[in-house]
Scaffold this active site. Structure first.
Site: not given
Ligand code: LLP
Length: 407
Positions: A224, A266-267, A269, A306, A337-338
């Site tokens: 997150g 769980e990073p 992004r 995104r 085409c959007e």
């Molecule tokens: N752990 C779990 C259980 C998750 O569902 C996610 C992301 C993460 C870890 C990793 O989160 P991060 O560190 O990347 O924030 N497609 C969307 C993001 C979807 C995130 C889904 N879950 C976007 O492009 O913003």
């Protein structure tokens, strides 16, 4: 960038390998300084190319997979199955079987049907599978609703408030094929305000205390941490994030009189997002008098969904005239085409024309991994660069690839 675009064509996704490694190391260092044994689990959904998965493994990270396909990719990249964490709100029997057969260390249980299913498949194999229970603490962080997951009304996990989390723990404790090892919560993604982590930890700690028993050894706080997509974004530092998470768990578990669990995060992004950029070639422009100027590039929603899906804002740079001052705004659009295929609604750029090369920074997370073939557009090549050298890690898709699966 200009040379890379010449060599590999466009659109092209370019990752800075040094930046990827530095971020992975910053995560390790930040958590190691606060608590022993924190498990840093790379969320592979952010970008699961083989080169990235190998890099994550080399840097000592564990990996989170959310499907059989991501599991396959992680195994192919050489991850120790014991350090693979399998997620998913609808893991089917085949995927669970694949995980059990591979010896995946931990499955994160998401619903009651899954308790029964994993238990049965584990007992059939004579194993006792380690599982975490994914709970929703009812915290609603400030982020886009599509990437907010910790609230009561969510397709993910068990609600603490509604009582289903308790039901899940009871069912797992009674299941001969399962071994309860702890709790998991992921409250959302692209978070700047860390207070939500503390709020979540407090609720989950109360829940852990209410469970009794000594099998809550792990507290996985999910991912997150937000990143800067634009100059105005001010995300927190990895060090502050680590301190927030570790101290929240330490403090809250202490408050309820439980021993400190093993912390996991769980990073996704925040490891890959800023290390990647996408290069696009401008094909043409169009002036709508009194309204705006459009500049069309050779990619779009098929390589970067995104902006369309979350209204995400990016700030492009003109790569072939990087020193030129912006003179106005253009709308940077894709080739699909959007009408909604807009990469940047108000791009502040020097005058652009056919042949110009636009670089979109911070596309490293959830770009390639959410790519499609809409309009028969082939998915981009991916290049890793490091210390002045580059290497192709994923080749561009070909037209033949587009028809290869049609039987
Ligand atoms: N752990 C779990 C259980 C998750 O569902 C996610 C992301 C993460 C870890 C990793 O989160 P991060 O560190 O990347 O924030 N497609 C969307 C993001 C979807 C995130 C889904 N879950 C976007 O492009 O913003």
């Amino acid at each position: 960038m200009v040379a890379l675009a010449e060599e590999h064509g466009t659109p092209l996704v370019v990752y800075d390998e040094g930046a990827l490694r530095a971020t992975a190391r910053a995560y390790r260092a930040a958590f190691d300084a606060l608590a022993p044994d924190v498990e840093i689990i790379y969320a592979s959904k952010a970008y699961f190319g083989q080169a990235m998965l190998r890099l994550a493994r080399e840097e000592g990270l564990a990996v989170d997979v959310a499907s059989g396909g991501e599991l396959f990719s992680a195994l192919r990249a050489g991850f120790d199955p014991a350090r693979i964490y399998m997620h998913g709100n609808n893991k089917d029997a085949r995927e669970i079987g694949e995980a059990l057969d591979a010896g995946v260390g931990t499955l994160i249980i998401d619903n009651l049907d899954e308790v029964e299913r994993v238990d049965r498949l584990a007992r059939e194999r004579g194993v006792r599978q380690r599982v975490l229970v994914r709970v929703t603490p009812g915290v609603k962080p400030s982020t886009h609703s599509f990437i907010s997951t910790g609230q009561l009304d969510s397709k993910f996990g068990f609600s603490i408030e509604g009582g289903s989390a308790r039901e899940a723990v009871d069912a797992i404790r009674a299941a001969g094929g399962l071994r309860m090892t702890g709790l998991h919560c992921h409250i959302g993604s692209q978070l700047f305000d860390f207070s939500a982590f503390g709020a979540a930890a407090a609720i989950v700690a109360d829940f852990a205390a209410s469970l009794g028993g000594d099998d809550i050894e792990v507290m996985d706080m999910g991912g997150g941490l937000g990143i800067a997509y634009t100059r105005d974004d001010r995300p927190g530092a990895i060090e502050d994030y680590a301190e927030t998470v570790v101290e929240a768990v330490r403090g809250e578990w202490g408050r309820v009189g439980l021993p400190m669990p093993r912390v996991m995060v769980e990073p996704g992004r925040s490891i890959v997002g800023r290390a990647g950029v996408t290069l696009y070639r401008v094909g043409g422009t169009k002036v709508v008098p009194g309204v705006r100027t459009y500049a069309s590039v050779d990619g779009g929603m098929s390589d970067l969904l995104r902006p369309m899906l979350y209204g995400a804002v990016y700030e492009p740079i003109l790569a072939n005239r990087a020193e030129a001052e912006p003179t106005g705004t253009v709308r940077l659009v894709g080739k699909h085409c959007e009408s909604g295929d807009v990469l940047v609604g108000e791009a502040s750029l020097p005058p652009v024309g056919p042949g110009d090369l636009v670089c979109l920074p911070a596309t490293g997370a959830y770009g390639v991994s959410m790519a499609s073939n809409y309009n028969g557009v082939t998915r981009p090549a991916v290049v890793f660069v490091d210390e002045g050298r580059s290497r192709l890690v994923t080749r561009r898709e070909t037209y033949d690839d587009l028809v290869a699966r049609d039987v």
